[in-house]
Design an enzyme around this catalytic site. Structure first.
Site, PDB file in Angstrom:
ATOM      1  N   ASP A 407      29.834   6.498  22.951  1.00 25.81           N
ATOM      2  CA  ASP A 407      28.980   5.982  24.015  1.00 25.81           C
ATOM      3  C   ASP A 407      29.888   5.560  25.165  1.00 25.81           C
ATOM      4  OD1 ASP A 407      27.309   4.522  25.680  1.00 25.81           O
ATOM      5  OD2 ASP A 407      26.209   3.579  24.044  1.00 25.81           O
ATOM      6  N   HIS A 408      29.771   6.267  26.290  1.00 27.88           N
ATOM      7  CA  HIS A 408      30.678   6.007  27.410  1.00 27.88           C
ATOM      8  C   HIS A 408      30.431   4.646  28.051  1.00 27.88           C
ATOM      9  CE1 HIS A 408      33.883   7.459  29.773  1.00 27.88           C
ATOM     10  NE2 HIS A 408      33.572   8.745  29.697  1.00 27.88           N
ATOM     11  N   ARG A 409      29.348   3.967  27.669  1.00 32.20           N
ATOM     12  CA  ARG A 409      29.106   2.627  28.205  1.00 32.20           C
ATOM     13  C   ARG A 409      30.020   1.598  27.565  1.00 32.20           C
ATOM     14  NH1 ARG A 409      22.814   2.157  26.885  1.00 32.20           N
ATOM     15  NH2 ARG A 409      23.701   2.949  24.917  1.00 32.20           N
TER      16      ARG A 409
END
Length: 437
Positions: A407-409
């Site tokens: 998850d790039h968040r």
């Protein structure tokens, strides 16, 4: 006189709202004991045998095999015997204290009295008093309107009669039964069907091509979760090839000294937990409502397991606190339970990171979908002999492709790359892992 009690589909926990009847374990007329399993159902999480909290004679079942029922819908009715005078104060002993979530008694029963089975039709309330469609369950469908029909109970106790009427779209409330007290018999239904006029036949539109398979149960839950993951999580994937020759040699040496066998999956899991200790960003979840990243203190490691009913992801609790032997044992237990269909809802929820060994399918690489609401998944391809430059020379080595979807968040590529590189280093040189133990 016997009392007819209604047993409804209980709350099976984990927020489940419905279940599909897979197999009835009792028939109308059978004598059941308290806590005896009466039906096997499949939820979005697992297969469950549901025990009945009453003891007595089964007088009706509601729902055919393959029917999906909501929590709280009637499952069956049981005729229980009249309590004796000395047992009047223990009336609640007709009910079991060993129940699933949401039904039965609220506390353990101090003592039970034996229920004397009542033969069907002997002292049971007249058939007309036993509702075919109890309150809260779907009503039969009218042939004319095709919509639920409201009204009181129908004088029919035979599941076969209800099934025959339902399959032919016949509303039982329109019939007058020829049996005792107006009981509707099979002959009444067959007579009504014979007397109906032939429907006007019109040219039908061509049927849609292909076979339609309902998305329900485990398959439906997987579909919903994967769709939600793709919708909510901005994922990215990075991958690397690694020389697993030394890892396989280390495993062979471990298993050569005796004792329980150590699996490759267990070694990879131990490497994962060590990597997550270095990169805790990947053992987290995103609280979208609060706009916060929640880093989780424990690693509950999910792993993908393929079964006859579809893909499931059992969870190894507190994987970070287990050694390779303990991990091997737990992987074996959960895998066997998955194949047998006996995983509990608790075995399938609460994961914080997933290890996906798709190499067992004979493939090298994949870009897996994150198991929502987790933040990452490590994928492992097949380990196979390939040409590899080792110590400056071309050699045949055991090579594996590792991929990380994240998850790039929760992190940037540098963190994800660092995690994956550490995993690859441990695979290539198990001594790297020993330094962190």
């Amino acid at each position: 006189m016997a009392q007819v009690l209604e047993f409804k589909l209980p709350d099976l926990g984990e927020g489940l709202t419905e279940a599909e009847i897979v197999r009835w374990l009792v028939a109308v007329g059978d004598v059941v004991a308290i806590d005896q399993p009466v039906v096997e159902v499949e939820t979005a999480k697992a297969m469950v045998e549901v025990p009945c909290p009453y003891g007595g004679v089964v007088t009706a079942r509601f729902g055919e095999e393959g029917t999906e029922l909501p929590v709280g819908a009637p499952l069956l009715t049981v005729a229980v015997g009249e309590p004796s005078a000395e047992a009047a104060e223990a009336e609640s002993s007709e009910y079991s204290g060993n129940v699933l979530v949401g039904y039965g008694t609220g506390e353990a029963v101090r003592r039970r009295r034996r229920v004397r089975p009542v033969p069907v039709g002997a002292s049971v309330a007249p058939p007309a008093a036993v509702p075919s469609v109890p309150a809260g369950s779907p009503a039969p469908v009218s042939r004319a309107a095709g919509a639920p029909v409201e009204g009181g109970p129908v004088a029919v106790i035979s599941p076969l009669v209800r099934k025959l009427a339902r399959e032919n779209g016949l509303d039982l409330r329109e019939l007058t039964g020829s049996g005792p007290d107006g009981l509707i018999l099979r002959s009444d239904v067959e007579s009504a069907l014979r007397s109906e006029p032939e429907p006007v036949r019109v040219a039908a539109e061509p049927a849609a091509a292909g076979t339609r398979i309902p998305l329900r149960g485990i398959r439906g839950a997987v579909a919903d979760k994967l769709a939600r993951s793709r919708t909510e999580i901005p994922d990215a994937t990075c991958w690397v090839d690694a020389d697993a020759t030394e890892l396989m040699a280390a495993r062979a040496a471990m298993n050569a000294v005796g004792g329980p066998k150590i699996s490759v999956l267990a070694l990879l899991a131990r490497i994962c937990t060590a990597a997550l200790d270095r990169y805790p960003e990947l053992n987290s979840t995103v609280d979208t409502a609060a706009r916060e990243i929640v880093r989780l203190p424990s690693v509950h490691l999910g792993f993908a397991a393929q079964t006859e009913r579809g893909l499931v992801v059992p969870v190894v609790r507190d994987a970070h606190a287990r050694n390779a032997a303990s991990l091997s044992k737990e992987f074996a237990r959960l895998t066997e339970a998955a194949r047998a269909g006996t995983l509990t809802p608790g075995d399938l929820t609460g994961g914080t990171f997933t290890l996906n060994n798709y190499g067992v399918f004979g493939v090298d690489g994949s870009t897996p979908i994150i198991n929502h609401p987790e933040a990452a998944m490590l994928g492992v391809g097949r380990i196979m002999a390939k040409p590899w430059v080792h110590q400056g020379e071309l050699a045949i080595r055991q090579v594996v492709q590792l991929s990380l979807t994240f998850d790039h968040r929760v992190c940037d590529g540098g963190t994800a790359g660092g995690f994956l590189r550490y995993v690859a280093d441990c695979v290539e040189q198990p001594a790297v892992l020993l330094r962190s133990l």
